[in-house]
Design a protein around this motif. Structure first.
Motif, PDB file in Angstrom:
ATOM      1  N   LYS A 132       3.979  57.942  72.832  1.00  0.00           N
ATOM      2  CA  LYS A 132       4.046  56.572  73.372  1.00  0.00           C
ATOM      3  C   LYS A 132       2.670  55.910  73.308  1.00  0.00           C
ATOM      4  O   LYS A 132       2.558  54.732  72.950  1.00  0.00           O
ATOM      5  CB  LYS A 132       4.535  56.587  74.821  1.00  0.00           C
ATOM      6  CG  LYS A 132       5.997  56.860  74.983  1.00  0.00           C
ATOM      7  CD  LYS A 132       6.495  56.581  76.395  1.00  0.00           C
ATOM      8  CE  LYS A 132       5.778  57.384  77.443  1.00  0.00           C
ATOM      9  NZ  LYS A 132       6.338  57.261  78.799  1.00  0.00           N
ATOM     10  N   ALA A 133       1.637  56.656  73.675  1.00  0.00           N
ATOM     11  CA  ALA A 133       0.286  56.092  73.725  1.00  0.00           C
ATOM     12  C   ALA A 133      -0.216  55.723  72.326  1.00  0.00           C
ATOM     13  O   ALA A 133      -0.801  54.648  72.134  1.00  0.00           O
ATOM     14  CB  ALA A 133      -0.668  57.078  74.398  1.00  0.00           C
ATOM     15  N   PHE A 134       0.003  56.596  71.349  1.00  0.00           N
ATOM     16  CA  PHE A 134      -0.425  56.281  69.982  1.00  0.00           C
ATOM     17  C   PHE A 134       0.344  55.094  69.424  1.00  0.00           C
ATOM     18  O   PHE A 134      -0.227  54.256  68.719  1.00  0.00           O
ATOM     19  CB  PHE A 134      -0.288  57.488  69.052  1.00  0.00           C
ATOM     20  CG  PHE A 134      -1.450  58.435  69.126  1.00  0.00           C
ATOM     21  CD1 PHE A 134      -2.753  58.002  68.922  1.00  0.00           C
ATOM     22  CD2 PHE A 134      -1.243  59.774  69.408  1.00  0.00           C
ATOM     23  CE1 PHE A 134      -3.825  58.880  68.991  1.00  0.00           C
ATOM     24  CE2 PHE A 134      -2.302  60.662  69.489  1.00  0.00           C
ATOM     25  CZ  PHE A 134      -3.594  60.213  69.275  1.00  0.00           C
ATOM     26  N   ASN A 135       1.635  54.984  69.724  1.00  0.00           N
ATOM     27  CA  ASN A 135       2.405  53.841  69.241  1.00  0.00           C
ATOM     28  C   ASN A 135       1.930  52.537  69.884  1.00  0.00           C
ATOM     29  O   ASN A 135       1.847  51.507  69.215  1.00  0.00           O
ATOM     30  CB  ASN A 135       3.900  54.068  69.455  1.00  0.00           C
ATOM     31  CG  ASN A 135       4.471  54.955  68.378  1.00  0.00           C
ATOM     32  OD1 ASN A 135       4.222  54.754  67.201  1.00  0.00           O
ATOM     33  ND2 ASN A 135       5.232  55.962  68.765  1.00  0.00           N
ATOM     34  N   ALA A 136       1.590  52.573  71.160  1.00  0.00           N
ATOM     35  CA  ALA A 136       1.049  51.382  71.829  1.00  0.00           C
ATOM     36  C   ALA A 136      -0.312  51.014  71.252  1.00  0.00           C
ATOM     37  O   ALA A 136      -0.606  49.832  71.011  1.00  0.00           O
ATOM     38  CB  ALA A 136       0.946  51.619  73.334  1.00  0.00           C
ATOM     39  N   GLN A 137      -1.140  52.007  71.006  1.00  0.00           N
ATOM     40  CA  GLN A 137      -2.456  51.771  70.405  1.00  0.00           C
ATOM     41  C   GLN A 137      -2.297  51.187  69.004  1.00  0.00           C
ATOM     42  O   GLN A 137      -3.010  50.254  68.622  1.00  0.00           O
ATOM     43  CB  GLN A 137      -3.240  53.084  70.361  1.00  0.00           C
ATOM     44  CG  GLN A 137      -4.640  52.957  69.816  1.00  0.00           C
ATOM     45  CD  GLN A 137      -5.369  54.300  69.793  1.00  0.00           C
ATOM     46  OE1 GLN A 137      -4.818  55.342  70.158  1.00  0.00           O
ATOM     47  NE2 GLN A 137      -6.618  54.276  69.364  1.00  0.00           N
ATOM     48  N   LEU A 138      -1.356  51.706  68.260  1.00  0.00           N
ATOM     49  CA  LEU A 138      -1.089  51.217  66.911  1.00  0.00           C
ATOM     50  C   LEU A 138      -0.671  49.748  66.929  1.00  0.00           C
ATOM     51  O   LEU A 138      -1.196  48.932  66.155  1.00  0.00           O
ATOM     52  CB  LEU A 138       0.012  52.082  66.280  1.00  0.00           C
ATOM     53  CG  LEU A 138       0.372  51.852  64.835  1.00  0.00           C
ATOM     54  CD1 LEU A 138      -0.837  52.058  63.931  1.00  0.00           C
ATOM     55  CD2 LEU A 138       1.493  52.810  64.438  1.00  0.00           C
ATOM     56  N   ARG A 139       0.249  49.381  67.832  1.00  0.00           N
ATOM     57  CA  ARG A 139       0.663  47.969  67.934  1.00  0.00           C
ATOM     58  C   ARG A 139      -0.525  47.078  68.299  1.00  0.00           C
ATOM     59  O   ARG A 139      -0.694  45.988  67.757  1.00  0.00           O
ATOM     60  CB  ARG A 139       1.783  47.818  68.963  1.00  0.00           C
ATOM     61  CG  ARG A 139       3.125  48.359  68.502  1.00  0.00           C
ATOM     62  CD  ARG A 139       4.257  48.021  69.453  1.00  0.00           C
ATOM     63  NE  ARG A 139       4.051  48.500  70.810  1.00  0.00           N
ATOM     64  CZ  ARG A 139       4.369  49.724  71.246  1.00  0.00           C
ATOM     65  NH1 ARG A 139       4.892  50.598  70.406  1.00  0.00           N
ATOM     66  NH2 ARG A 139       4.157  50.060  72.510  1.00  0.00           N
ATOM     67  N   CYS A 140      -1.361  47.547  69.204  1.00  0.00           N
ATOM     68  CA  CYS A 140      -2.549  46.793  69.609  1.00  0.00           C
ATOM     69  C   CYS A 140      -3.482  46.583  68.416  1.00  0.00           C
ATOM     70  O   CYS A 140      -3.972  45.471  68.182  1.00  0.00           O
ATOM     71  CB  CYS A 140      -3.269  47.555  70.732  1.00  0.00           C
ATOM     72  SG  CYS A 140      -4.827  46.812  71.273  1.00  0.00           S
ATOM     73  N   LEU A 141      -3.717  47.631  67.654  1.00  0.00           N
ATOM     74  CA  LEU A 141      -4.611  47.528  66.488  1.00  0.00           C
ATOM     75  C   LEU A 141      -4.030  46.587  65.436  1.00  0.00           C
ATOM     76  O   LEU A 141      -4.754  45.771  64.854  1.00  0.00           O
ATOM     77  CB  LEU A 141      -4.856  48.911  65.889  1.00  0.00           C
ATOM     78  CG  LEU A 141      -5.720  49.849  66.721  1.00  0.00           C
ATOM     79  CD1 LEU A 141      -5.596  51.283  66.211  1.00  0.00           C
ATOM     80  CD2 LEU A 141      -7.177  49.394  66.743  1.00  0.00           C
ATOM     81  N   GLU A 142      -2.737  46.692  65.190  1.00  0.00           N
ATOM     82  CA  GLU A 142      -2.108  45.824  64.186  1.00  0.00           C
ATOM     83  C   GLU A 142      -2.197  44.357  64.599  1.00  0.00           C
ATOM     84  O   GLU A 142      -2.461  43.489  63.752  1.00  0.00           O
ATOM     85  CB  GLU A 142      -0.661  46.259  63.959  1.00  0.00           C
ATOM     86  CG  GLU A 142      -0.569  47.572  63.209  1.00  0.00           C
ATOM     87  CD  GLU A 142       0.815  48.185  63.166  1.00  0.00           C
ATOM     88  OE1 GLU A 142       1.028  49.066  62.297  1.00  0.00           O
ATOM     89  OE2 GLU A 142       1.690  47.814  63.983  1.00  0.00           O
ATOM     90  N   ARG A 143      -2.006  44.061  65.883  1.00  0.00           N
ATOM     91  CA  ARG A 143      -2.166  42.679  66.368  1.00  0.00           C
ATOM     92  C   ARG A 143      -3.614  42.223  66.227  1.00  0.00           C
ATOM     93  O   ARG A 143      -3.890  41.067  65.910  1.00  0.00           O
ATOM     94  CB  ARG A 143      -1.731  42.571  67.828  1.00  0.00           C
ATOM     95  CG  ARG A 143      -0.251  42.473  68.044  1.00  0.00           C
ATOM     96  CD  ARG A 143       0.109  42.107  69.478  1.00  0.00           C
ATOM     97  NE  ARG A 143      -0.534  42.947  70.478  1.00  0.00           N
ATOM     98  CZ  ARG A 143      -0.027  44.069  70.972  1.00  0.00           C
ATOM     99  NH1 ARG A 143       1.148  44.496  70.558  1.00  0.00           N
ATOM    100  NH2 ARG A 143      -0.685  44.766  71.872  1.00  0.00           N
ATOM    101  N   SER A 144      -4.542  43.135  66.462  1.00  0.00           N
ATOM    102  CA  SER A 144      -5.967  42.785  66.431  1.00  0.00           C
ATOM    103  C   SER A 144      -6.442  42.377  65.047  1.00  0.00           C
ATOM    104  O   SER A 144      -7.396  41.608  64.929  1.00  0.00           O
ATOM    105  CB  SER A 144      -6.808  43.972  66.935  1.00  0.00           C
ATOM    106  OG  SER A 144      -6.492  44.244  68.281  1.00  0.00           O
TER     107      SER A 144
END
Length: 145
Positions: free
Chosen positions: A93-105
């Motif tokens: 869950k944490a890596f997927n949330a981090q991934l979404r954050c990075l992609e938005r960034s």
């Protein structure tokens, strides 16, 4: 216990054993996120912001599983998932949330070429190393039982 069945506990680790990693811990009676300083992070604030998103997932899992996890704690103590399976579920869950954050960034206006390359490298590491490694561990653990 939260709806996913995860159980989080103070794991008995001394703070000095975990002080070099990004993690969550009990700081007296407060469940707290610890983020390590990253060299050059001022050039790409999204890196630290998205790491904070990752660790906040663990914070939320720990708190929802055990709202009194730090009750009565004095000083600094490590916190962890109650089982390897719970840890892997939270990491995914944490890596997927981090991934979404990075992609938005990547779409943010302040993101220059240096920052874009760093974010793209982090995205690649999550997609090609960290998440597959979790999946591989999950499969190996299922074979044990």
């Amino acid at each position: 216990m939260d709806s996913s069945g995860e159980k989080w506990i103070k794991n008995g680790q001394m703070f000095k054993e975990i002080a070099h990693i990004n993690t969550i811990y009990c700081n007296d009676e407060a469940l707290t996120v610890l983020l390590q300083p990253i060299d050059q992070s001022h050039k790409c604030p999204a890196i630290v912001r998205c790491l904070a998103v990752h660790e906040s997932i663990h914070w939320g899992d720990a708190f929802s599983s055990n709202p009194e996890i730090c009750k009565g704690n004095k000083g600094k103590s490590g916190v962890g998932a109650g089982s390897h399976e719970d840890w892997m579920r939270s990491e995914e869950k944490a890596f997927n949330a981090q991934l979404r954050c990075l992609e938005r960034s990547l779409k943010e206006s302040y993101c220059d070429e240096y920052c874009k390359k760093w974010i793209e490298m982090e995205i690649s590491n999550i997609k090609n190393i960290y998440l597959p490694k979790l999946c591989e561990e999950h499969i190996q653990n299922e074979k044990v039982f």
